[in-house]
Structure formats: C-alpha cells, structure tokens
Design a protein around this motif. Structure first.
Motif, mmCIF file in Angstrom:
data_model
loop_
_atom_site.group_PDB
_atom_site.id
_atom_site.type_symbol
_atom_site.label_atom_id
_atom_site.label_comp_id
_atom_site.label_asym_id
_atom_site.label_seq_id
_atom_site.Cartn_x
_atom_site.Cartn_y
_atom_site.Cartn_z
ATOM 1 N N ILE A 188 0.855 -1.178 0.000
ATOM 2 C CA ILE A 188 0.000 0.000 0.000
ATOM 3 C C ILE A 188 0.890 1.226 0.000
ATOM 4 C CG2 ILE A 188 -0.229 -0.062 2.534
ATOM 5 C CD1 ILE A 188 -3.094 1.103 2.106
ATOM 6 N N VAL A 189 0.581 2.172 -0.855
ATOM 7 C CA VAL A 189 1.368 3.393 -1.012
ATOM 8 C C VAL A 189 0.487 4.591 -0.685
ATOM 9 C CG1 VAL A 189 2.611 4.861 -2.650
ATOM 10 C CG2 VAL A 189 2.857 2.363 -2.767
ATOM 11 N N ARG A 190 0.990 5.455 0.177
ATOM 12 C CA ARG A 190 0.310 6.713 0.493
ATOM 13 C C ARG A 190 1.125 7.836 -0.142
ATOM 14 N NH1 ARG A 190 0.266 10.118 5.567
ATOM 15 N NH2 ARG A 190 -1.809 11.083 5.746
ATOM 16 N N TYR A 191 0.465 8.655 -0.948
ATOM 17 C CA TYR A 191 1.198 9.679 -1.687
ATOM 18 C C TYR A 191 0.459 11.012 -1.645
ATOM 19 C CZ TYR A 191 -2.032 8.569 -5.585
ATOM 20 O OH TYR A 191 -3.141 8.359 -6.361
ATOM 21 N N HIS A 192 1.218 12.065 -1.879
ATOM 22 C CA HIS A 192 0.677 13.425 -1.831
ATOM 23 C C HIS A 192 0.571 13.974 -3.243
ATOM 24 C CE1 HIS A 192 -0.235 17.088 0.480
ATOM 25 N NE2 HIS A 192 0.337 17.741 -0.515
ATOM 26 N N MET A 193 -0.634 14.447 -3.583
ATOM 27 C CA MET A 193 -0.843 15.007 -4.921
ATOM 28 C C MET A 193 -2.009 15.976 -4.879
ATOM 29 S SD MET A 193 -1.151 13.006 -8.589
ATOM 30 C CE MET A 193 -2.773 12.307 -8.277
ATOM 31 N N ASN A 194 -1.861 17.091 -5.550
ATOM 32 C CA ASN A 194 -2.911 18.114 -5.621
ATOM 33 C C ASN A 194 -3.378 18.547 -4.236
ATOM 34 O OD1 ASN A 194 -2.844 17.955 -8.452
ATOM 35 N ND2 ASN A 194 -4.340 16.287 -8.471
ATOM 36 N N GLY A 195 -2.413 18.666 -3.317
ATOM 37 C CA GLY A 195 -2.725 19.189 -1.992
ATOM 38 C C GLY A 195 -3.393 18.217 -1.044
ATOM 39 N N ALA A 196 -3.445 16.938 -1.395
ATOM 40 C CA ALA A 196 -4.133 15.971 -0.542
ATOM 41 C C ALA A 196 -3.428 14.617 -0.601
ATOM 42 C CB ALA A 196 -5.585 15.817 -0.978
ATOM 43 N N LYS A 197 -3.746 13.759 0.375
ATOM 44 C CA LYS A 197 -3.193 12.412 0.425
ATOM 45 C C LYS A 197 -4.079 11.449 -0.359
ATOM 46 C CE LYS A 197 0.246 13.472 3.134
ATOM 47 N NZ LYS A 197 1.629 13.530 2.595
ATOM 48 N N HIS A 198 -3.429 10.505 -1.036
ATOM 49 C CA HIS A 198 -4.116 9.480 -1.813
ATOM 50 C C HIS A 198 -3.514 8.125 -1.461
ATOM 51 C CE1 HIS A 198 -5.996 12.376 -4.783
ATOM 52 N NE2 HIS A 198 -5.044 13.114 -4.243
ATOM 53 N N ILE A 199 -4.252 7.068 -1.802
ATOM 54 C CA ILE A 199 -3.850 5.700 -1.479
ATOM 55 C C ILE A 199 -3.867 4.855 -2.743
ATOM 56 C CG2 ILE A 199 -4.351 3.658 -0.086
ATOM 57 C CD1 ILE A 199 -3.654 6.193 1.555
ATOM 58 N N ALA A 200 -2.831 4.045 -2.933
ATOM 59 C CA ALA A 200 -2.799 3.075 -4.028
ATOM 60 C C ALA A 200 -2.357 1.728 -3.475
ATOM 61 C CB ALA A 200 -1.868 3.529 -5.140
ATOM 62 N N VAL A 201 -2.852 0.651 -4.071
ATOM 63 C CA VAL A 201 -2.521 -0.708 -3.649
ATOM 64 C C VAL A 201 -1.989 -1.479 -4.848
ATOM 65 C CG1 VAL A 201 -3.411 -2.871 -2.691
ATOM 66 C CG2 VAL A 201 -4.287 -0.673 -1.849
ATOM 67 N N TYR A 202 -0.896 -2.241 -4.619
ATOM 68 C CA TYR A 202 -0.246 -2.997 -5.685
ATOM 69 C C TYR A 202 0.037 -4.421 -5.232
ATOM 70 C CZ TYR A 202 0.836 1.710 -7.396
ATOM 71 O OH TYR A 202 0.746 3.013 -7.818
ATOM 72 N N ASN A 203 0.117 -5.327 -6.191
ATOM 73 C CA ASN A 203 0.663 -6.645 -5.893
ATOM 74 C C ASN A 203 2.134 -6.470 -5.525
ATOM 75 O OD1 ASN A 203 -1.451 -8.554 -6.243
ATOM 76 N ND2 ASN A 203 -1.349 -8.232 -8.456
ATOM 77 N N LEU A 204 2.566 -7.124 -4.456
ATOM 78 C CA LEU A 204 3.940 -6.973 -4.004
ATOM 79 C C LEU A 204 4.931 -7.469 -5.050
ATOM 80 C CD1 LEU A 204 5.932 -6.140 -1.834
ATOM 81 C CD2 LEU A 204 5.579 -8.368 -0.736
ATOM 82 N N ALA A 205 4.586 -8.541 -5.748
ATOM 83 C CA ALA A 205 5.484 -9.056 -6.782
ATOM 84 C C ALA A 205 5.732 -8.019 -7.863
ATOM 85 C CB ALA A 205 4.909 -10.335 -7.389
ATOM 86 N N ASP A 206 4.692 -7.270 -8.226
ATOM 87 C CA ASP A 206 4.856 -6.213 -9.220
ATOM 88 C C ASP A 206 5.772 -5.114 -8.687
ATOM 89 O OD1 ASP A 206 3.186 -7.551 -10.957
ATOM 90 O OD2 ASP A 206 1.422 -6.347 -10.479
ATOM 91 N N ALA A 207 5.533 -4.707 -7.437
ATOM 92 C CA ALA A 207 6.355 -3.648 -6.843
ATOM 93 C C ALA A 207 7.812 -4.077 -6.757
ATOM 94 C CB ALA A 207 5.815 -3.284 -5.460
ATOM 95 N N ASN A 208 8.043 -5.318 -6.336
ATOM 96 C CA ASN A 208 9.428 -5.808 -6.239
ATOM 97 C C ASN A 208 10.116 -5.835 -7.599
ATOM 98 O OD1 ASN A 208 9.508 -6.159 -3.459
ATOM 99 N ND2 ASN A 208 8.836 -8.295 -3.541
ATOM 100 N N ALA A 209 9.325 -5.967 -8.648
ATOM 101 C CA ALA A 209 9.873 -5.948 -10.010
ATOM 102 C C ALA A 209 9.959 -4.526 -10.568
ATOM 103 C CB ALA A 209 9.011 -6.813 -10.927
ATOM 104 N N GLY A 210 9.560 -3.538 -9.768
ATOM 105 C CA GLY A 210 9.606 -2.149 -10.208
ATOM 106 C C GLY A 210 8.465 -1.748 -11.107
#
Length: 324
Positions: A188-210
């Motif tokens: 799970i990734v929490r990121y800042h964009m357009n003045g607010a916090k957002h959340i994204a979820v990824y398969n860990l295998a994909d993230a580990n592969a970049g």
C-alpha cells in the motif's frame, strides 16, 4: 527461545488463517471506489476489541521517538525506524533498529536523507531483508521517491548513493511512503498530490519488479482528523492510526484512534475507535502499524508507541487479533 508471535493452532485460528487461502484479483486504476471490487473482500480486524502486549519499553539504537516498524515474517525479524540521533528534524536521516520478537536490540542501519519514516515495509528474499522505504527527502524531511534497499547491519547508506534504484509510482505525486501486507502479499502506497493524500494498492510481486503500472486500487484518502501516525494493509482493508503523546491537554486515556478503510470503496468502515493499548506508559505517543501472521496462522494487527523519557525514548508494541 519460544517465539512470542507463535500461538497454538486452534479452530478459531484456523478460521482466521483460512481467510487468506486464495484471492482473485482484477487490476483497477484510479476511481476504484466506484467500480466492482478489485481486491477480493477479506475479513477485517475489529478495532473495538482488546489489545495485547508484545513488549514494552525496549531500547533502540536511536534514543529518539520511533516513527514506524515492520516485520520480516520469513526471517522472523522486526525493524523499527526512528530519526537518527543528532540529526536535524528535517534532514530525513533515519536509524533502523533490528530487534528480535522479545524486543531485544540486535543491530542498526543508518539511512541518511531518506525521509520522515511514517511507514515502511519489509520484503524478504532468502535470508536477506529488503526494506521498502521513502527516499530523496525534500526540504521538509519527507521522501519524494520509494526505494527497495537491502538491510545491512552496522552500515550507513546515503539516499544519493548511485546504487539505489528509486521509483515514483504515481505521476505528479510529490511525496511517498508505503507499507506491506505480508499475508496477502501486497503493498500500500500513500502519496501526496494536488494538496491531498491518496492511497494506491499494488501486488507486491509487481512492486518488487519495479512495476507500478497496474494498481489494484487508487483513491483519495478519506477525511480523517488528528495527527497521522501510521498505516498498513491487511487484505481488502487499510488501517490508519492517529494521535498525540500524553500532555496536560491530552491526558490518559489520550487521543489515539484507529480506523479501517475498505480499499475497494475508499470509505471508512470502522472508526474513529479509541485505543487504550499501553495506557499506563509514562510517555505514550502512537507511532506505527504493521501486520504479522504467526506460525500457527493467526493474523495480527500491531500498534506501536514511543515510550520512555526524553533522551531515552523506547519502543512499545501491542496487537489486536479479533477478525470479523
């Protein structure tokens, strides 16, 4: 020595463990909350149920307030992030302490210029632990990228090191942190964009592969009051922690609250729920959430608190284990 995260395998434990047996996942981009579920529905932790001690008042390599923590569930390691002793608040210098599950200090690693440490994750590979952390701290001390680095005891790594591969998962975002669900193998990734916090979820295998091109969910963080102190992911639910240290204006039982958020809808399903975990700690500041599944198959939501006195802050960690 007996593993304190190991519990007898009971019928109740088997039922809990069964929730993670399989998942049918369909990729979905921004606006997931208005479409069919991208992350198969799972059980969630009941935040109103009691918390139990893992340990209290354990020393870290840094004597400053801990910021977050994460488990290597394969190699049975616990890592706790704190600001590096002697560094400026905005420098983004972190000290990662490696503890055993009794809270005994084992080793440290210094990460200079990486970020604030609100959350991080651990991705094991063989006998090695790889930390997913924020990197390239900005002027406020918050990371502007994500990086996967190998934990090497007793070393110092600068965020500017050319060997570090860094990622910006969301185009246009200015700050990132992350946490890992080691049961369902997601990030799970929490990121800042357009003045607010957002959340994204990824398969860990994909993230580990970049590969951050196929988020399973991506939504604006719902409105949550209070000081953000950590978050994590378990199945189809994000958990969020807020609160402040005890003070004359925030006496016992304090203002530490927990929330659960359905990542398919982006909506709060439980909370704010006051937690009194560690209520008798002399200094009690909520700092970090993490997930771990015991060898016996019981999933647990762990809550961290900074404790101890000024100049000798300690780590105290508790957990909840009731799923609904």
């Amino acid at each position: 020595m007996e593993n304190p995260l190991r519990t007898p395998l009971t019928r109740r434990g088997l039922l809990r463990a069964g929730a993670g047996a399989s998942l049918a996942v369909v990729g979905l981009g921004y606006g997931a909350q208005s479409a069919a579920a991208a992350v198969s529905e799972t059980a969630r932790f009941d935040l109103s149920q009691p918390s139990y001690d893992l340990f209290r008042d354990k020393s870290l390599h840094s004597v400053r307030v801990q910021q977050s923590f994460a488990f290597d569930s394969v190699n049975k390691r616990l890592f706790v992030a704190a600001k590096r002793s002697g560094s400026a608040e905005e420098a983004g210098d972190l000290c990662i302490s490696h503890l055993d599950f009794q809270g005994n200090y084992i080793s440290y690693m210094h990460l200079n210029g990486f970020g604030h440490g609100v959350a991080f994750g651990v991705s094991p590979s063989g006998s090695s632990s790889y930390l997913w952390v924020e990197a390239d701290a900005n002027a406020n001390g918050y990371g502007t990228k994500l990086a996967r680095i190998k934990y090497v005891a007793g070393t110092t790594l600068d965020s500017s090191d050319a060997s570090i591969v860094k990622y910006a998962p969301i185009a246009g975002a200015s700050e990132y942190t992350c946490s890992i669900d080691p049961v369902y193998n997601r990030m799970i990734v929490r990121y800042h964009m357009n003045g607010a916090k957002h959340i994204a979820v990824y398969n860990l295998a994909d993230a580990n592969a970049g590969d951050f091109s196929n988020p399973l969910a991506n939504f604006p963080q719902p409105s949550i009051s209070g000081t953000a102190q950590g978050y994590t992911l378990y199945g189809s639910y994000m958990y969020f922690l807020t609160g402040n240290a005890y003070s004359s204006t925030n006496p016992d039982p304090g203002n530490t609250y927990l929330y659960s958020i359905n990542v398919n809808t982006g909506q709060i399903v439980q909370g704010p729920t006051l937690t009194k975990a560690g209520s008798t700690l002399v200094y009690r500041e909520p700092e970090g959430l993490a997930i771990y599944r015991t060898d016996a198959g019981e999933s647990r939501l762990f809550l961290g608190f900074a404790s101890g006195v000024e100049g000798d802050r300690r780590s105290s960690i508790f957990y909840k284990n009731d799923l609904v």
